[in-house]
Write a protein that holds these residues in place. Structure first.
Motif, PDB file in Angstrom:
ATOM      1  N   GLN A 134       0.755  -1.241  -0.105  1.00 43.12           N
ATOM      2  CA  GLN A 134       0.097   0.205   0.026  1.00 43.12           C
ATOM      3  C   GLN A 134       0.973   1.267  -0.087  1.00 43.12           C
ATOM      4  O   GLN A 134       0.734   2.000  -0.675  1.00 43.12           O
ATOM      5  CB  GLN A 134      -1.013   0.079   1.351  1.00 43.12           C
ATOM      6  N   ARG A 135       1.854   1.381   0.965  1.00 41.10           N
ATOM      7  CA  ARG A 135       2.989   2.308   0.965  1.00 41.10           C
ATOM      8  C   ARG A 135       3.682   2.677  -0.497  1.00 41.10           C
ATOM      9  O   ARG A 135       3.812   3.778  -0.910  1.00 41.10           O
ATOM     10  CB  ARG A 135       3.784   2.266   1.909  1.00 41.10           C
ATOM     11  N   PHE A 136       3.971   1.587  -1.023  1.00 45.25           N
ATOM     12  CA  PHE A 136       4.719   1.831  -2.463  1.00 45.25           C
ATOM     13  C   PHE A 136       3.698   2.196  -3.289  1.00 45.25           C
ATOM     14  O   PHE A 136       3.976   2.926  -4.113  1.00 45.25           O
ATOM     15  CB  PHE A 136       5.085   0.226  -2.633  1.00 45.25           C
ATOM     16  N   LEU A 137       2.677   1.703  -3.489  1.00 47.21           N
ATOM     17  CA  LEU A 137       1.722   1.944  -4.514  1.00 47.21           C
ATOM     18  C   LEU A 137       1.043   3.348  -4.344  1.00 47.21           C
ATOM     19  O   LEU A 137       0.760   4.106  -5.358  1.00 47.21           O
ATOM     20  CB  LEU A 137       0.369   0.899  -4.440  1.00 47.21           C
ATOM     21  N   ASP A 138       1.237   3.847  -3.074  1.00 42.29           N
ATOM     22  CA  ASP A 138       0.692   5.209  -2.966  1.00 42.29           C
ATOM     23  C   ASP A 138       1.595   6.395  -3.609  1.00 42.29           C
ATOM     24  O   ASP A 138       1.294   7.658  -3.994  1.00 42.29           O
ATOM     25  CB  ASP A 138       0.711   5.402  -1.517  1.00 42.29           C
ATOM     26  N   LYS A 139       3.010   5.833  -3.673  1.00 42.61           N
ATOM     27  CA  LYS A 139       3.889   6.833  -4.291  1.00 42.61           C
ATOM     28  C   LYS A 139       4.727   6.475  -5.510  1.00 42.61           C
ATOM     29  O   LYS A 139       5.307   7.010  -6.045  1.00 42.61           O
ATOM     30  CB  LYS A 139       4.552   7.155  -3.240  1.00 42.61           C
ATOM     31  N   GLU A 140       4.066   5.460  -5.996  1.00 45.41           N
ATOM     32  CA  GLU A 140       4.874   4.889  -7.475  1.00 45.41           C
ATOM     33  C   GLU A 140       3.752   4.828  -8.427  1.00 45.41           C
ATOM     34  O   GLU A 140       2.945   3.740  -8.637  1.00 45.41           O
ATOM     35  CB  GLU A 140       5.279   3.474  -7.173  1.00 45.41           C
ATOM     36  N   PRO A 141       3.470   5.755  -9.290  1.00 50.83           N
ATOM     37  CA  PRO A 141       2.195   5.801 -10.171  1.00 50.83           C
ATOM     38  C   PRO A 141       2.300   4.783 -11.210  1.00 50.83           C
ATOM     39  O   PRO A 141       1.516   4.322 -11.696  1.00 50.83           O
ATOM     40  CB  PRO A 141       2.358   7.149 -10.859  1.00 50.83           C
ATOM     41  N   GLN A 142       3.519   4.113 -11.642  1.00 50.04           N
ATOM     42  CA  GLN A 142       3.896   3.215 -12.575  1.00 50.04           C
ATOM     43  C   GLN A 142       3.424   1.815 -11.947  1.00 50.04           C
ATOM     44  O   GLN A 142       3.247   1.010 -12.972  1.00 50.04           O
ATOM     45  CB  GLN A 142       5.415   3.318 -13.095  1.00 50.04           C
ATOM     46  N   ALA A 143       3.251   1.622 -10.897  1.00 52.26           N
ATOM     47  CA  ALA A 143       3.166   0.275 -10.202  1.00 52.26           C
ATOM     48  C   ALA A 143       1.701  -0.096 -10.316  1.00 52.26           C
ATOM     49  O   ALA A 143       0.874   0.891  -9.826  1.00 52.26           O
ATOM     50  CB  ALA A 143       3.742   0.430  -8.849  1.00 52.26           C
ATOM     51  N   GLN A 144       1.237  -1.411 -10.773  1.00 52.15           N
ATOM     52  CA  GLN A 144       0.031  -1.816 -10.708  1.00 52.15           C
ATOM     53  C   GLN A 144      -0.045  -3.050 -10.286  1.00 52.15           C
ATOM     54  O   GLN A 144       0.865  -3.962 -10.403  1.00 52.15           O
ATOM     55  CB  GLN A 144      -0.372  -1.811 -12.326  1.00 52.15           C
ATOM     56  N   LEU A 145      -1.075  -3.211  -9.042  1.00 53.73           N
ATOM     57  CA  LEU A 145      -1.164  -4.601  -8.628  1.00 53.73           C
ATOM     58  C   LEU A 145      -1.858  -5.600  -9.443  1.00 53.73           C
ATOM     59  O   LEU A 145      -3.064  -5.160  -9.903  1.00 53.73           O
ATOM     60  CB  LEU A 145      -1.839  -4.258  -7.114  1.00 53.73           C
ATOM     61  N   LEU A 146      -1.381  -6.809  -9.737  1.00 56.43           N
ATOM     62  CA  LEU A 146      -2.261  -7.897 -10.213  1.00 56.43           C
ATOM     63  C   LEU A 146      -3.135  -8.386  -9.212  1.00 56.43           C
ATOM     64  O   LEU A 146      -2.683  -9.030  -8.424  1.00 56.43           O
ATOM     65  CB  LEU A 146      -1.010  -8.783 -10.696  1.00 56.43           C
ATOM     66  N   SER A 147      -4.360  -8.153  -9.460  1.00 54.61           N
ATOM     67  CA  SER A 147      -5.462  -8.639  -8.542  1.00 54.61           C
ATOM     68  C   SER A 147      -6.122  -9.715  -9.183  1.00 54.61           C
ATOM     69  O   SER A 147      -6.770  -9.495 -10.224  1.00 54.61           O
ATOM     70  CB  SER A 147      -6.255  -7.615  -8.009  1.00 54.61           C
ATOM     71  N   GLU A 148      -5.711 -11.015  -9.170  1.00 55.84           N
ATOM     72  CA  GLU A 148      -6.309 -12.068  -9.633  1.00 55.84           C
ATOM     73  C   GLU A 148      -7.220 -12.776  -8.473  1.00 55.84           C
ATOM     74  O   GLU A 148      -6.448 -13.084  -7.386  1.00 55.84           O
ATOM     75  CB  GLU A 148      -5.455 -13.049 -10.452  1.00 55.84           C
ATOM     76  N   ASP A 149      -8.236 -13.462  -8.795  1.00 58.49           N
ATOM     77  CA  ASP A 149      -8.686 -14.691  -7.879  1.00 58.49           C
ATOM     78  C   ASP A 149      -7.598 -15.987  -7.845  1.00 58.49           C
ATOM     79  O   ASP A 149      -7.289 -15.941  -8.947  1.00 58.49           O
ATOM     80  CB  ASP A 149     -10.174 -15.084  -8.356  1.00 58.49           C
ATOM     81  N   ALA A 150      -7.511 -16.493  -6.820  1.00 64.24           N
ATOM     82  CA  ALA A 150      -6.821 -17.657  -6.640  1.00 64.24           C
ATOM     83  C   ALA A 150      -7.479 -18.409  -5.762  1.00 64.24           C
ATOM     84  O   ALA A 150      -8.420 -17.995  -4.527  1.00 64.24           O
ATOM     85  CB  ALA A 150      -5.553 -17.267  -6.366  1.00 64.24           C
ATOM     86  N   PRO A 151      -7.271 -19.871  -5.810  1.00 66.56           N
ATOM     87  CA  PRO A 151      -8.060 -20.613  -5.000  1.00 66.56           C
ATOM     88  C   PRO A 151      -7.314 -20.862  -3.517  1.00 66.56           C
ATOM     89  O   PRO A 151      -7.957 -21.807  -2.605  1.00 66.56           O
ATOM     90  CB  PRO A 151      -8.012 -22.144  -5.885  1.00 66.56           C
ATOM     91  N   TRP A 152      -6.452 -20.172  -3.163  1.00 64.34           N
ATOM     92  CA  TRP A 152      -5.459 -20.263  -1.976  1.00 64.34           C
ATOM     93  C   TRP A 152      -5.568 -18.771  -1.475  1.00 64.34           C
ATOM     94  O   TRP A 152      -5.317 -17.850  -1.875  1.00 64.34           O
ATOM     95  CB  TRP A 152      -4.291 -21.123  -2.175  1.00 64.34           C
ATOM     96  N   GLY A 153      -5.517 -18.897  -0.140  1.00 65.56           N
ATOM     97  CA  GLY A 153      -5.147 -17.672   0.659  1.00 65.56           C
ATOM     98  C   GLY A 153      -6.062 -16.815   0.712  1.00 65.56           C
ATOM     99  O   GLY A 153      -7.167 -17.186   0.405  1.00 65.56           O
ATOM    100  N   SER A 154      -6.082 -15.552   1.314  1.00 66.09           N
ATOM    101  CA  SER A 154      -7.154 -14.515   1.183  1.00 66.09           C
ATOM    102  C   SER A 154      -6.707 -13.089   0.476  1.00 66.09           C
ATOM    103  O   SER A 154      -5.484 -12.748   0.648  1.00 66.09           O
ATOM    104  CB  SER A 154      -7.433 -14.180   2.651  1.00 66.09           C
ATOM    105  N   ASP A 155      -7.411 -12.433  -0.150  1.00 66.20           N
ATOM    106  CA  ASP A 155      -7.108 -11.203  -0.680  1.00 66.20           C
ATOM    107  C   ASP A 155      -7.066  -9.911   0.157  1.00 66.20           C
ATOM    108  O   ASP A 155      -8.318  -9.757   0.915  1.00 66.20           O
ATOM    109  CB  ASP A 155      -8.116 -10.987  -2.001  1.00 66.20           C
ATOM    110  N   THR A 156      -6.021  -9.480   0.435  1.00 61.73           N
ATOM    111  CA  THR A 156      -5.875  -8.361   1.637  1.00 61.73           C
ATOM    112  C   THR A 156      -6.085  -6.861   0.965  1.00 61.73           C
ATOM    113  O   THR A 156      -6.323  -5.948   1.757  1.00 61.73           O
ATOM    114  CB  THR A 156      -4.528  -8.390   2.021  1.00 61.73           C
ATOM    115  N   GLY A 157      -6.540  -6.971  -0.410  1.00 61.27           N
ATOM    116  CA  GLY A 157      -6.455  -5.691  -0.976  1.00 61.27           C
ATOM    117  C   GLY A 157      -5.321  -5.337  -1.867  1.00 61.27           C
ATOM    118  O   GLY A 157      -5.040  -4.430  -2.590  1.00 61.27           O
ATOM    119  N   TYR A 158      -4.159  -5.669  -1.100  1.00 61.61           N
ATOM    120  CA  TYR A 158      -2.778  -5.328  -1.546  1.00 61.61           C
ATOM    121  C   TYR A 158      -1.750  -6.558  -1.670  1.00 61.61           C
ATOM    122  O   TYR A 158      -0.792  -6.604  -1.048  1.00 61.61           O
ATOM    123  CB  TYR A 158      -2.257  -4.321  -0.591  1.00 61.61           C
ATOM    124  N   GLY A 159      -2.429  -7.812  -2.071  1.00 62.75           N
ATOM    125  CA  GLY A 159      -1.834  -8.945  -2.178  1.00 62.75           C
ATOM    126  C   GLY A 159      -2.430 -10.148  -1.487  1.00 62.75           C
ATOM    127  O   GLY A 159      -3.678  -9.745  -0.871  1.00 62.75           O
TER     128      GLY A 159
END
Length: 444
Positions: A388-413
């Protein structure tokens, strides 16, 4: 750390000396091999089991011993305190005859040069045998974790904290990664069955196999020939996000001991240019050993990953795996000494290192390339909040947000929590540089 001559010590006394080194700041991976090297090889597994077991249950055992001692032992007698923890561990968690545990612990006390304390040791342990383990409502004792860690987990995971603590106190399964260049997972499962080893395919990692019971690696068919490696399922998932391809230039930062380096190369049939760096020169040979056994090739460099001016040649990378130094709170079941070694005050400095590494290595990534941020931590302070801190100040960065059958989505990974009889705790966040859209057919 001053040690008694190893050859002269009974196994329980030697375990107490190893635990004393851990309390002084050494990890079991540092202290234990030094103690094992000069003893009978047949005794090495027993010493390891004692040291790991006491660390796993340290806070519970220590809580009981504290109730049984009228007053704490002197600082110079700390090894006797730890010796009694070893004996309590065996009384509570082993099938050894209690009379043997008591008699041999008294002899071990003498071997440590503490004969005046043998009466105390004998009395405390006889009472423990007679009365059984006392009940306790104190969380530190009940869950056998330091208080700060319990509190932090309760805050960060209000619905899962108790399950995390309980998973941490289990023994981790032995999980394998099949080398797809040498054969399929189904074929290797059959080879295991033919060798009398019970196993099953992992649920999420496509090349993973979990053994019903751990075995020495020399019992694994084709291990020496590179047909299989030992790696937890959560760690294997790195290639699902990174999607390494033949012909790419790939960086594995903080690479030792090299399990993920090798997984990356296997995933692209050893057809990528992989640079693996680690700050510790002592750990690089371990990476090379794994590469050699698996018949894989990579360029190894001793370097501080964050000091890019010291190692980077200016040619950008298509893929970067950044497995940052962290609290390792997702792998406590494999490294129970973390309960003794880690401090709450470690977390903020670690977060600073993690964000700094991410910022420095981002500059070495090609536009359209992927950087996979990974930790074996369960604390958001080291995981989602860093992203979250990194994305807030790095405009070129995009988070790959994909559904996966494992883990939980935190909103930032995605966060995996340690699961009994399954994977370790792990965090992944995949970042894409620029406006390129990821290939929708290559989802994690």
């Amino acid at each position: 750390m001053a040690y008694h001559p190893i050859r002269e010590l009974p196994i329980r006394a030697l375990a107490a000396e190893v635990l004393l080194a851990v309390e002084s700041g050494e990890s079991l991976s540092q202290a234990l091999p030094r103690a094992q090297q000069d003893i009978d090889p047949d005794l090495r597994p027993q010493l390891q089991a004692l040291c790991y077991g006491v660390c796993r249950w340290f806070h519970r055992l220590d809580g009981e011993l504290g109730q049984r001692l009228r007053k704490p032992l002197r600082k110079q007698d700390r090894n006797v305190h730890l010796l009694m923890l070893v004996a309590l561990f065996q009384l509570r968690y082993s099938h050894n005859p209690s009379y043997a545990i008591l008699n041999e612990t008294v002899e071990a006390c003498r071997a440590l040069g503490k004969s005046p304390l043998t009466g105390l040791v004998n009395g405390v342990l006889r009472a423990a045998e007679r009365e059984g383990e006392p009940d306790s409502d104190i969380p530190v004792v009940r869950f056998s974790h330091p208080q700060w860690m319990i509190a932090k987990l309760q805050h960060n995971w209000p619905d899962q904290w108790q399950a995390i603590l309980e998973a941490n106190n289990t023994q981790a399964p032995m999980t394998l990664r099949v080398n797809g260049r040498h054969g399929s997972r189904d074929q290797y499962l059959q080879r295991l069955a033919d060798s009398g080893l019970e196993a099953r395919a992992t649920a999420f990692a496509p090349w993973g196999i979990q053994l019903a019971n751990p075995v020495a690696v020399d019992r694994l068919p084709g291990f020496a020939e590179g047909d299989v490696s030992v790696q937890d399922e959560a760690a294997q998932l790195c290639t699902r996000w990174l999607q390494p391809q033949a012909g790419q230039r790939i960086l594995d930062a903080c690479a030792a001991p090299g399990g993920k380096t090798c997984a990356i190369l296997e995933a692209c049939d050893n057809q990528a240019e992989v640079i693996a760096i680690d700050q510790s020169a002592d750990r690089l040979p371990r990476i090379q050993e794994n590469l050699d056994r698996l018949q894989l090739s990579a360029t190894l460099k001793e370097a501080d990953a964050g000091d890019t001016s010291s190692w980077w040649d200016g040619e950008p990378f298509d893929r970067i795996l950044l497995d940052v130094p962290c609290s390792a709170t997702g792998v406590i079941r494999r490294h129970p000494d973390i309960k003794l070694l880690r401090r709450e005050t470690d977390i903020t400095p670690l977060a600073g290192i993690q964000l700094g590494l991410l910022e420095q290595l981002w500059a070495t990534l090609k536009p359209g390339g992927r950087l996979l941020y990974a930790t074996c931590s369960v604390f958001p302070q080291e995981n989602s909040r860093i992203i979250q801190r990194f994305l807030d100040k790095e405009p070129q960065a995009q988070l790959l947000s994909e559904d996966a059958p494992w883990g939980s989505d935190t909103g930032y990974g995605r966060q995996l929590l340690p699961a009994p009889d399954s994977h370790d705790g792990f965090f992944y966040a995949c970042l894409i540089k620029g406006s390129d859209t990821p290939d929708q057919d290559n989802r994690p």
